[in-house]
Motif scaffolding. Structure first.
Motif, PDB file in Angstrom:
ATOM      1  N   ILE A 357       0.854  -1.197   0.000  1.00  0.00           N
ATOM      2  CA  ILE A 357       0.000   0.000   0.000  1.00  0.00           C
ATOM      3  C   ILE A 357       0.889   1.245   0.000  1.00  0.00           C
ATOM      4  CG2 ILE A 357      -1.794   1.300   1.193  1.00  0.00           C
ATOM      5  CD1 ILE A 357      -2.762  -1.335   0.072  1.00  0.00           C
ATOM      6  N   ALA A 358       0.618   2.147  -0.927  1.00  0.00           N
ATOM      7  CA  ALA A 358       1.371   3.396  -1.037  1.00  0.00           C
ATOM      8  C   ALA A 358       0.446   4.577  -0.777  1.00  0.00           C
ATOM      9  CB  ALA A 358       2.007   3.524  -2.418  1.00  0.00           C
ATOM     10  N   THR A 359       0.929   5.547  -0.003  1.00  0.00           N
ATOM     11  CA  THR A 359       0.164   6.770   0.286  1.00  0.00           C
ATOM     12  C   THR A 359       0.890   7.956  -0.338  1.00  0.00           C
ATOM     13  OG1 THR A 359      -0.646   5.835   2.369  1.00  0.00           O
ATOM     14  CG2 THR A 359      -0.800   8.229   2.083  1.00  0.00           C
ATOM     15  N   LEU A 360       0.166   8.709  -1.159  1.00  0.00           N
ATOM     16  CA  LEU A 360       0.759   9.792  -1.952  1.00  0.00           C
ATOM     17  C   LEU A 360       0.267  11.148  -1.479  1.00  0.00           C
ATOM     18  CD1 LEU A 360       2.264  10.766  -4.649  1.00  0.00           C
ATOM     19  CD2 LEU A 360      -0.032  10.657  -5.681  1.00  0.00           C
ATOM     20  N   ASN A 361       1.185  12.126  -1.439  1.00  0.00           N
ATOM     21  CA  ASN A 361       0.848  13.544  -1.248  1.00  0.00           C
ATOM     22  C   ASN A 361       1.697  14.333  -2.237  1.00  0.00           C
ATOM     23  OD1 ASN A 361      -0.975  14.197   1.271  1.00  0.00           O
ATOM     24  ND2 ASN A 361       0.321  12.468   1.856  1.00  0.00           N
TER      25      ASN A 361
END
Length: 399
Positions: A357-361
């Protein structure tokens, strides 16, 4: 002994006083709406409402003739009263139509949203009405006609007062039943359905035009958006975006206040390898008509020709490549294809990968001038700030 004076029907009385109040309000708005967006839109809204109420009133009057004027009123005064009424009706049709045409031919392309809810179409107009001279003539008709209306309003009030306090039988009591002595009830009124039905159907048909024109079209766009170099390369996406937890948001400034919005429909094909940035790439497709800035006027403006022009260019494409690491995360070149422009800006982002799981900002700043957005109505950035910040947040899972 004089017979009782018959009065107007309740519909006529209601239309008279409602329209009188709206006319006075319109006059005040016309003098106090410069550089005030909300009042300008309200002025247009009330003008269209008055136009259709006038249609109702004309049909109603044709089917329900008003009570006769007092017998003792001189013939020339009766004629003057009749002419003033006819001029009123003519101006209450002419002035809204002139204002509608004035807005429709303006170079500023400001949409009309009635009472913040109903998108109202522009009138079709030939090219010769779009020039500066024609626009000035229309503006004079609209503004000078309003002064004629004010004069007629003064004559109308003066005449009503004069006949009320003069020797002859007054007419004001016919429009204010129960306040001045005895008045006979009006004859049975008729034509409710025809008067109101005609206006409501006409209004609905016109209001449906923007809705009918906003649907998908089988016709090809008038122009094709430019394609970024390498955009057609085959990607091997290894991440799947969770769209329910992701968004593309834009923020900027309008009239000194901030605004923000999101795109409701977009897709992204992502191939990203932390250990092979040179082999990483992404392609994002955004349906520009789904931009939602939280206010219908803004949304309608964004769809217009000088902004996203969504009928001609329904999609914007963003190609991400040339990924590099930075002290705070990553950066990439975002080549944005919007309308006829192709512009590359840096996209800075952080990416937290936890298992699959990757979280992007991500954040970038776009200059609307570079994309030819709003350059007809606001080239100097007087109203809408030149810079728009775009943020992308969300999650994706590894394939």
């Amino acid at each position: 002994m004089k017979a009782e004076t018959s009065r107007y029907a309740l519909i006529a009385i209601t239309l008279h006083w409602v329209m009188a109040a709206l006319l006075l309000f319109m006059i005040w708005l016309g003098w106090n709406m410069d550089d005030h967006e909300a009042r300008y839109q309200l002025h247009k809204s009330v003008g269209i409402l008055l136009l259709f109420l006038t249609v109702v009133r004309v049909i109603w009057r044709a089917m329900n003739p008003p009570p006769p004027l007092p017998e003792e009123m001189p013939a020339h005064e009766k004629l003057a009263s009749h002419l003033v009424h006819m001029a009123f009706y003519g101006l209450m049709i002419l002035l809204p139509l002139a204002g509608w045409l004035l807005v429709s031919t303006s170079k500023f392309k400001v949409p009309t949203v009635l009472f913040g809810t109903i998108s109202w179409p522009h009138l079709p107009a030939p090219d010769f009405l779009r020039g500066d001279l024609a626009h000035a003539i229309l503006e004079n008709i609209h503004s000078k006609g309003a002064w004629v209306l004010i004069i007629l309003l003064g004559l109308h009030v003066a005449g009503a007062v004069k006949h009320e306090i003069g020797g002859e039988e007054g007419v004001l009591k016919k429009m204010l039943p129960g306040l001045f002595g005895k008045v006979a009830p009006p004859k049975t009124a008729r034509g409710y359905l025809r008067a109101f039905g005609t206006a409501i159907i006409a209004f609905a048909l016109i209001a449906l035009i923007p809705i009918a024109g906003s649907g998908p079209s089988d016709a090809a766009p008038a122009e094709s958006a430019p394609v970024a170099e390498g955009e057609a390369d085959n990607l091997s996406p290894n991440w799947t975006v969770n769209y329910e937890q992701s968004e593309i948001r834009f923020t900027g400034e309008y009239d000194g206040a901030g605004f923000t919005g999101t795109f409701g429909d977009w897709t992204a094909d992502i191939e990203f390898h932390p250990d092979d940035l040179a082999g990483s790439e992404a392609l994002v497709t955004v349906r520009t008509a789904t931009a939602d800035a939280g206010k219908k006027l803004y949304n309608d403006s964004l769809k217009g020709q000088e902004w996203f022009d969504t009928n001609t260019f329904p999609e914007a494409r963003i190609r991400l490549d040339n990924f590099r690491e930075t002290d705070t995360g990553y950066t990439a070149d975002a080549t944005i294809s919007l309308k006829t422009e192709l512009v590359t800006v840096p996209l800075d982002f952080t990416l937290d990968i936890d298992g699959d799981i990757a979280t992007l900002n991500a954040t970038t700043v776009m200059n609307r001038k570079a994309f030819d957005l709003g350059q007809a109505s606001d080239p100097a950035g007087t109203w809408v700030g030149e810079d728009v910040t775009v943020t992308v947040t969300g999650t994706a899972s590894r394939n």
